[in-house]
Design a protein around this motif. Structure first.
Motif, PDB file in Angstrom:
ATOM      1  N   SER A 177     -35.363  20.598 -27.164  1.00  0.00           N
ATOM      2  CA  SER A 177     -34.461  21.213 -26.195  1.00  0.00           C
ATOM      3  C   SER A 177     -35.187  21.582 -24.905  1.00  0.00           C
ATOM      4  CB  SER A 177     -33.798  22.454 -26.807  1.00  0.00           C
ATOM      5  OG  SER A 177     -34.804  23.328 -27.269  1.00  0.00           O
ATOM      6  N   VAL A 178     -36.286  22.340 -25.002  1.00  0.00           N
ATOM      7  CA  VAL A 178     -36.901  22.869 -23.786  1.00  0.00           C
ATOM      8  C   VAL A 178     -37.785  21.819 -23.093  1.00  0.00           C
ATOM      9  CG1 VAL A 178     -38.374  24.652 -22.834  1.00  0.00           C
ATOM     10  CG2 VAL A 178     -36.816  25.191 -24.703  1.00  0.00           C
ATOM     11  N   VAL A 179     -38.782  21.321 -23.824  1.00  0.00           N
ATOM     12  CA  VAL A 179     -39.718  20.382 -23.191  1.00  0.00           C
ATOM     13  C   VAL A 179     -39.007  19.081 -22.827  1.00  0.00           C
ATOM     14  CG1 VAL A 179     -41.850  19.102 -23.510  1.00  0.00           C
ATOM     15  CG2 VAL A 179     -41.627  21.380 -24.480  1.00  0.00           C
ATOM     16  N   GLU A 180     -38.324  18.524 -23.835  1.00  0.00           N
ATOM     17  CA  GLU A 180     -37.588  17.290 -23.604  1.00  0.00           C
ATOM     18  C   GLU A 180     -36.509  17.504 -22.544  1.00  0.00           C
ATOM     19  OE1 GLU A 180     -38.144  14.482 -25.367  1.00  0.00           O
ATOM     20  OE2 GLU A 180     -36.435  13.246 -24.786  1.00  0.00           O
ATOM     21  N   GLY A 181     -35.845  18.669 -22.599  1.00  0.00           N
ATOM     22  CA  GLY A 181     -34.789  18.977 -21.629  1.00  0.00           C
ATOM     23  C   GLY A 181     -35.322  18.979 -20.212  1.00  0.00           C
ATOM     24  N   PHE A 182     -36.489  19.598 -20.012  1.00  0.00           N
ATOM     25  CA  PHE A 182     -37.067  19.653 -18.681  1.00  0.00           C
ATOM     26  C   PHE A 182     -37.393  18.246 -18.173  1.00  0.00           C
ATOM     27  CE2 PHE A 182     -40.818  20.150 -15.899  1.00  0.00           C
ATOM     28  CZ  PHE A 182     -40.211  20.901 -14.890  1.00  0.00           C
ATOM     29  N   SER A 238     -35.934  13.480 -14.738  1.00  0.00           N
ATOM     30  CA  SER A 238     -35.570  12.071 -14.599  1.00  0.00           C
ATOM     31  C   SER A 238     -34.146  11.928 -14.076  1.00  0.00           C
ATOM     32  CB  SER A 238     -35.747  11.350 -15.936  1.00  0.00           C
ATOM     33  OG  SER A 238     -34.689  11.684 -16.795  1.00  0.00           O
ATOM     34  N   ARG A 239     -33.219  12.806 -14.532  1.00  0.00           N
ATOM     35  CA  ARG A 239     -31.840  12.720 -14.031  1.00  0.00           C
ATOM     36  C   ARG A 239     -31.785  13.053 -12.545  1.00  0.00           C
ATOM     37  NH1 ARG A 239     -30.137  15.366 -18.857  1.00  0.00           N
ATOM     38  NH2 ARG A 239     -29.682  13.773 -20.407  1.00  0.00           N
ATOM     39  N   LEU A 240     -32.612  14.050 -12.135  1.00  0.00           N
ATOM     40  CA  LEU A 240     -32.641  14.430 -10.729  1.00  0.00           C
ATOM     41  C   LEU A 240     -33.092  13.237  -9.877  1.00  0.00           C
ATOM     42  CD1 LEU A 240     -32.313  17.081  -9.018  1.00  0.00           C
ATOM     43  CD2 LEU A 240     -34.807  17.211  -9.037  1.00  0.00           C
ATOM     44  N   THR A 241     -34.161  12.575 -10.317  1.00  0.00           N
ATOM     45  CA  THR A 241     -34.657  11.406  -9.592  1.00  0.00           C
ATOM     46  C   THR A 241     -33.588  10.337  -9.523  1.00  0.00           C
ATOM     47  OG1 THR A 241     -36.729  11.918 -10.701  1.00  0.00           O
ATOM     48  CG2 THR A 241     -36.662   9.887  -9.442  1.00  0.00           C
ATOM     49  N   LEU A 242     -32.890  10.151 -10.652  1.00  0.00           N
ATOM     50  CA  LEU A 242     -31.834   9.135 -10.705  1.00  0.00           C
ATOM     51  C   LEU A 242     -30.729   9.459  -9.699  1.00  0.00           C
ATOM     52  CD1 LEU A 242     -31.214   6.620 -12.444  1.00  0.00           C
ATOM     53  CD2 LEU A 242     -29.721   8.079 -13.800  1.00  0.00           C
ATOM     54  N   GLY A 243     -30.334  10.743  -9.643  1.00  0.00           N
ATOM     55  CA  GLY A 243     -29.245  11.149  -8.737  1.00  0.00           C
ATOM     56  C   GLY A 243     -29.638  10.911  -7.293  1.00  0.00           C
ATOM     57  N   ILE A 244     -30.835  11.328  -6.932  1.00  0.00           N
ATOM     58  CA  ILE A 244     -31.290  11.153  -5.544  1.00  0.00           C
ATOM     59  C   ILE A 244     -31.371   9.665  -5.209  1.00  0.00           C
ATOM     60  CG2 ILE A 244     -33.225  11.511  -3.970  1.00  0.00           C
ATOM     61  CD1 ILE A 244     -33.770  14.121  -5.444  1.00  0.00           C
TER      62      ILE A 244
END
Lengths: 642, 99
Positions: free
Chosen positions: A591-596, A601-607
């Motif tokens: 949850s925490v490590v994998e979540g971060f 990666s999702r942030l990079t994808l969105g940008i």
């Protein structure tokens, strides 16, 4: 030449001297068996023909050299009996300096003689015992590796080098317990021994780190010089961590669980490593660290508690075991409990701990070899309920075993009488509880050892149909006879004219115990307790023994059969607890490590998606961008210019 | 001679060219507009060279012509290739590089 009154001081009077002459060759003690291990293990099948004989010869050579060194050492004056040989500078980092140094003093030569002497006998015995084994080259290679590592352990002049030997014997023990690698039970037992020993090793390594932190040195001489400057807390913690290390190697509560499973290894291994030498390394460690324990009563008390608990627990487990090797292993645990207890008593006990260690080395190794001889005769059967009446067919094995039996019981004049009685006296000097515990332990020991002897050599025949017991070959019986002679004579020789006290006192210090009960009365009490134990066993097992273990037994017997739930406690607390920790960390990780990581990666994808929409593929859009870009640059240039 | 008139003419030509590139879709017409922009620049270079009384601008004008000639060769080849595969010279049809 030596006055016992002068020994009443607590601290050692020996200062180490630089080894010269024959002592400068002391590295040969380790190098000989190490060479055997290298030749046998790296030489491969080429060495099959001569390997085992070479492996038997090298410890004998080492033993001969050790005897020679011992005689040379005897010729020196008491003050110069600590010979120090620095082979090379090992670690040199700033203020952290560790020499690769060996130290031969009365304490270490006692161990060297025991290890190489009993070791040589067991090597000879193995020639007969492992005769039919196809992989005996590997077996002898491991055995030589063990002897080399054990010698390094006792000859090291600092804790870090001792640690190397400590790990070496742990490795050899692991390899030899798992020698019958095709058996899953042997593989599991080896793994268990390895894991439990690592727990102890963590204790020892923490102790070494603390020593460096407190005293800026890890050599025995340095620690001994500076111990008095240490704070009470530091001394107690070092003592406690050393005790954890000792408990792991010597199978003391709470790290006792591996020793009974370790009986999966070949019987000579059980005799050498898991009875006579390696498991006593913990006692050596505590006695060697006497400068620490002398200054911390709290650490001494911790040692005493561990010793008392283990000597009783081992004895109780020994009562319920039908497997002859496991019964002997439980007995080993209990006897080492005696030694640890004695080592925890301070200067009144160190000498007795070593004395019991030496006599125990003889009689327990002898009994293990006897058990191996019986197994050899009974098609490797270990269940005592399938034995019975073997004294008639294996007279020599029975005689030597019986001598060992009398020795462990402490019947005068056999070896155990001297060493165990002295520990009981010393224990009474310290506390009545410890004293009565040792007395009770002696009684229970008498009971379970009598049970073992009666079930194996007396009572009714309960053999399997295909069993045709016979006496073992000479290679096996001769070492048993020699060890039996040691079991008779060693106790008397070690106490005669206070020889061992005078020998060890310069290193360990010595004080005469003054038990609150007069010594003759104590001896009488011990003998009566022992006689009671024997009498009960004779009543129960003299005539008829069931060939299968009864099921309707008391909860005490059930508990003892399950090793007093040692494994159950380990599983409930550490294994399941560990599994819970693991699953909790897994959830945290997911949850925490994998979540971060996923968020990044999702942030990079969105940008990227946002930026991507500017790439339309229409030429005029690019042309417009270029035009605007150039215009902007010109504008900026104009602004900057103005 | 007033250099201002030349520069104004050059700017007008350049703007016509730029607008042409941006608003037309026919590749040939866009190409002509690019040529117009290049020549507007050439005109400015030559005018400034004359005003300053040296040959620097004229030399650059020759360079631009050479580069423009080379560019025409490659550009027309590309337009030919596009026309052959798509049967049209519309630049919007060749937009496969969009993301």
């Amino acid at each position: 030449m030596f006055n016992l009154i002068a020994l009443e001081s607590i601290h050692s009077v020996v200062s180490s001297e630089v080894a010269t002459g024959v002592f400068a060759k002391m590295w040969l003690l380790i190098a000989l068996p190490l060479m055997g291990a290298i030749v046998l293990l790296l030489g491969g099948n080429r060495t099959n023909s001569f390997g085992p004989l070479l492996a038997v010869g090298l410890p004998i050579a080492s033993f001969s050299f050790a005897v020679y060194l011992w005689i040379e050492l005897l010729a020196l004056s008491t003050q110069s009996r600590s010979q120090n040989l620095v082979l090379f500078e090992w670690i040199n980092i700033g203020s952290f300096q560790v020499p690769f140094g060996l130290q031969l003093d009365p304490l270490s030569i006692s161990f060297v003689l025991l290890i190489t002497g009993v070791g040589s006998l067991i090597h000879i015995y193995s020639l007969g015992y492992m005769d039919h084994d196809l992989g005996k080259r590997r077996f002898f290679g491991y055995l030589n590796l063990f002897v080399a590592a054990m010698l390094l352990l006792v000859l090291a002049d600092n804790y870090l080098l001792l640690y190397v030997g400590w790990e070496g014997v742990g490795l050899a023990s692991y390899l030899l317990i798992g020698y019958y690698q095709h058996k899953p039970s042997a593989a599991a037992a080896a793994k268990k021994a390895f894991v439990v020993n690592r727990v102890g090793d963590v204790g020892l390594s923490l102790a070494i780190m603390l020593m460096f932190l407190a005293f800026h040195t890890v050599t025995f001489a340095g620690i001994s010089d500076k111990a008095e400057q240490g704070s009470a807390t530091a001394l107690f913690l070092i003592g406690l961590f050393l005790l954890i290390g000792a408990a792991g190697k010597s199978a003391q509560v709470p790290l006792q669980s591996w020793l009974l499973d370790a009986m999966e290894g070949p019987t000579p291994v059980s005799a050498l490593i898991h009875a006579a030498t390696m498991v006593t390394a913990g006692v050596y460690l505590i006695v060697r660290s006497n400068s620490i324990y002398d200054l911390s009563i709290a650490a001494q008390n911790a040692v005493i508690v561990v010793g008392v608990v283990t000597l009783l627990a081992g004895a109780v487990i020994g009562i319920a075991k039908d497997d002859i090797k496991k019964a002997l292993a439980a007995s080993t645990m209990s006897q080492i409990g005696y030694m640890v207890l004695a080592a925890g008593l301070g200067p009144i006990g160190y000498v007795y701990a070593i004395m019991h260690l030496l006599t125990h080395g003889f009689f327990k190794a002898g009994m293990f070899l006897g058990a191996g001889s019986v197994m050899h005769a009974m098609n490797d059967e270990v269940d005592m309920r399938k034995y019975g009446a073997l004294r008639k067919v294996m007279l020599l094995t029975f005689s030597t075993f019986f001598v060992g039996y009398l020795a462990i019981l402490g019947i005068p004049p056999f070896a155990g009488f001297y060493s165990k009685d002295l520990i009981i006296e010393a224990a009474f000097d310290r506390s009545l509880i410890a004293g009565f515990a040792t007395l009770l332990g002696a009684g229970v020991t008498a009971f379970y050892m009598s049970r073992l002897v009666l079930m194996t050599f007396f009572s009714n025949k309960r053999w399997e149909d295909d069993a045709h017991p016979h006496e073992s070959p000479l290679t096996m019986t001769v070492p048993m006879v020699i060890l039996a002679i040691g079991s008779v004579g060693s106790g008397f020789l070690l106490t005669f004219n206070d020889s061992l006290k005078k020998w060890l006192a310069p290193v360990t210090g010595y004080q005469t115990p003054e038990p609150p009960i007069a010594v003759p009365i104590l001896i009488a009490m011990t003998l009566i307790t022992v006689a009671a134990g024997v009498a009960i066993a004779v009543m129960l097992y003299w005539r008829q023994v069931a060939s299968t273990a009864p099921n309707d037994v008391s909860i005490f017997t059930k508990a003892a059969r399950k090793d007093l739930y040692g494994d159950a406690i380990n599983e409930a607390v550490f294994m399941r607890g560990g599994q819970k920790v693991v699953s909790a960390t897994k959830v945290f990780d997911n949850s925490v490590v994998e979540g971060f990581v996923q968020f990044i990666s999702r942030l990079t994808l969105g940008i990227s998606n946002l930026v991507r929409s500017s790439q339309t593929g229409y030429t005029r859009n690019y042309a417009l961008a270029m035009l605007l870009g150039v215009a902007l640059m010109l504008l900026l240039a104009a602004i900057v210019r103005l | 001679m007033d250099v201002t008139n030349y520069v104004i003419l050059s700017s007008i030509l350049f703007s016509i060219g730029a607008v042409g590139v941006l608003v037309r879709r026919n590749a040939i017409v866009m190409f002509m507009s690019i040529e117009l922009m290049l020549n507007a620049a050439n005109l400015a270079f030559v005018a400034f060279a004359r005003a300053n009384g040296n040959f620097d601008g004229q030399v650059v004008a020759f360079f631009v012509m050479v580069v423009a000639a080379a560019e025409v060769v490659i550009g027309l080849a590309i337009i030919m290739a596009i026309f052959r595969t798509r049967k049209t010279a519309s630049i919007d049809e060749a937009s496969l590089l969009r993301a």
